[in-house]
Write a protein that holds these residues in place. Sequence first.
Motif, PDB file in Angstrom:
ATOM      1  N   GLU A  88       3.227  -1.427  -7.240  1.00 35.35           N
ATOM      2  CA  GLU A  88       3.108  -2.880  -7.295  1.00 35.35           C
ATOM      3  C   GLU A  88       1.957  -3.313  -6.407  1.00 35.35           C
ATOM      4  O   GLU A  88       1.669  -2.690  -5.403  1.00 35.35           O
ATOM      5  N   GLN A  89       1.343  -4.397  -6.778  1.00 30.19           N
ATOM      6  CA  GLN A  89       0.201  -4.891  -6.025  1.00 30.19           C
ATOM      7  C   GLN A  89       0.648  -5.605  -4.756  1.00 30.19           C
ATOM      8  O   GLN A  89       1.377  -6.581  -4.812  1.00 30.19           O
ATOM      9  N   LEU A  90       0.189  -5.113  -3.622  1.00 31.16           N
ATOM     10  CA  LEU A  90       0.354  -5.867  -2.384  1.00 31.16           C
ATOM     11  C   LEU A  90      -0.899  -6.700  -2.134  1.00 31.16           C
ATOM     12  O   LEU A  90      -0.845  -7.790  -1.609  1.00 31.16           O
ATOM     13  N   TYR A  91      -2.026  -6.145  -2.516  1.00 34.12           N
ATOM     14  CA  TYR A  91      -3.298  -6.841  -2.356  1.00 34.12           C
ATOM     15  C   TYR A  91      -3.987  -6.873  -3.711  1.00 34.12           C
ATOM     16  O   TYR A  91      -4.059  -5.867  -4.402  1.00 34.12           O
ATOM     17  N   THR A  92      -4.525  -8.011  -4.084  1.00 32.93           N
ATOM     18  CA  THR A  92      -5.204  -8.120  -5.373  1.00 32.93           C
ATOM     19  C   THR A  92      -6.494  -7.308  -5.382  1.00 32.93           C
ATOM     20  O   THR A  92      -6.998  -6.951  -6.441  1.00 32.93           O
ATOM     21  N   THR A  93      -7.022  -6.998  -4.194  1.00 32.29           N
ATOM     22  CA  THR A  93      -8.260  -6.210  -4.139  1.00 32.29           C
ATOM     23  C   THR A  93      -8.017  -4.728  -4.380  1.00 32.29           C
ATOM     24  O   THR A  93      -8.962  -3.967  -4.534  1.00 32.29           O
ATOM     25  N   VAL A  98      -1.221   2.901  -4.556  1.00 37.04           N
ATOM     26  CA  VAL A  98       0.165   3.361  -4.458  1.00 37.04           C
ATOM     27  C   VAL A  98       0.611   3.174  -3.017  1.00 37.04           C
ATOM     28  O   VAL A  98      -0.088   3.544  -2.075  1.00 37.04           O
ATOM     29  N   TYR A  99       1.772   2.587  -2.835  1.00 33.76           N
ATOM     30  CA  TYR A  99       2.334   2.375  -1.505  1.00 33.76           C
ATOM     31  C   TYR A  99       3.608   3.186  -1.388  1.00 33.76           C
ATOM     32  O   TYR A  99       4.606   2.893  -2.034  1.00 33.76           O
ATOM     33  N   GLU A 131      -0.014  -9.301   7.808  1.00 35.30           N
ATOM     34  CA  GLU A 131      -1.335  -8.688   7.671  1.00 35.30           C
ATOM     35  C   GLU A 131      -1.327  -7.162   7.730  1.00 35.30           C
ATOM     36  O   GLU A 131      -2.179  -6.529   7.125  1.00 35.30           O
ATOM     37  N   ASN A 132      -0.424  -6.562   8.462  1.00 38.17           N
ATOM     38  CA  ASN A 132      -0.411  -5.119   8.647  1.00 38.17           C
ATOM     39  C   ASN A 132       0.261  -4.457   7.445  1.00 38.17           C
ATOM     40  O   ASN A 132       1.396  -4.765   7.103  1.00 38.17           O
ATOM     41  N   VAL A 133      -0.430  -3.526   6.822  1.00 33.38           N
ATOM     42  CA  VAL A 133       0.077  -2.917   5.591  1.00 33.38           C
ATOM     43  C   VAL A 133       1.415  -2.198   5.820  1.00 33.38           C
ATOM     44  O   VAL A 133       2.271  -2.189   4.937  1.00 33.38           O
TER      45      VAL A 133
END
Length: 172
Positions: A88-93, A98-99, A131-133
């Motif tokens: 799933e997208q956490l960031y559009t960039t 993969v997380y 902000e922190n992944v």
Amino acid sequence: MDFGKLFSKVVDIVKDNIVNSNSNDIPRQQTQPVQRPVSRPSEEVEIEKTDDEWEAYFKEILQNEFLAYTIRENVPVTDLVGFVSDEEQLYTTRPRQVYKAEWGQPYTFVLEVGGTPKAVVMLGKGHSHDENVKYLIARMYAEKLNLPYINFYTQMPNERNYVIGRIRKFLN
């Protein structure tokens, strides 16, 4: 300088002036009153807590105010969701990033009833939760499990009543 010391110093100056004004033999010195900052008792300076002190503070609150829950500390994300990866997208960039669950920040506390997780409490500095992944991954997996993700910023006062009220709000 506290108020008592300042008051004592003022009394001493007044006494000296009275003695000097009653004595014609001693020339009187002209002095300007010195203004010194006075700290008020209601103004307490907050001393920054260490990470361990914050964890102990929250642990004490959780253990004493939420008796219906078992509290687990520093729980890896994988303890709740297993070793999975999520696209799933956490960031559009980063559309196809993969997380993996093991990359997530361990949950500071997990509140459980009968071995079933009911909520997570996360402590972090600044806007680490946003902000922190590592925190984003932990939050994403908590949301996938339908667990309330209750975050607290450790640079804030986090007064006891506020912490209790906020956690109760999420648990209800």
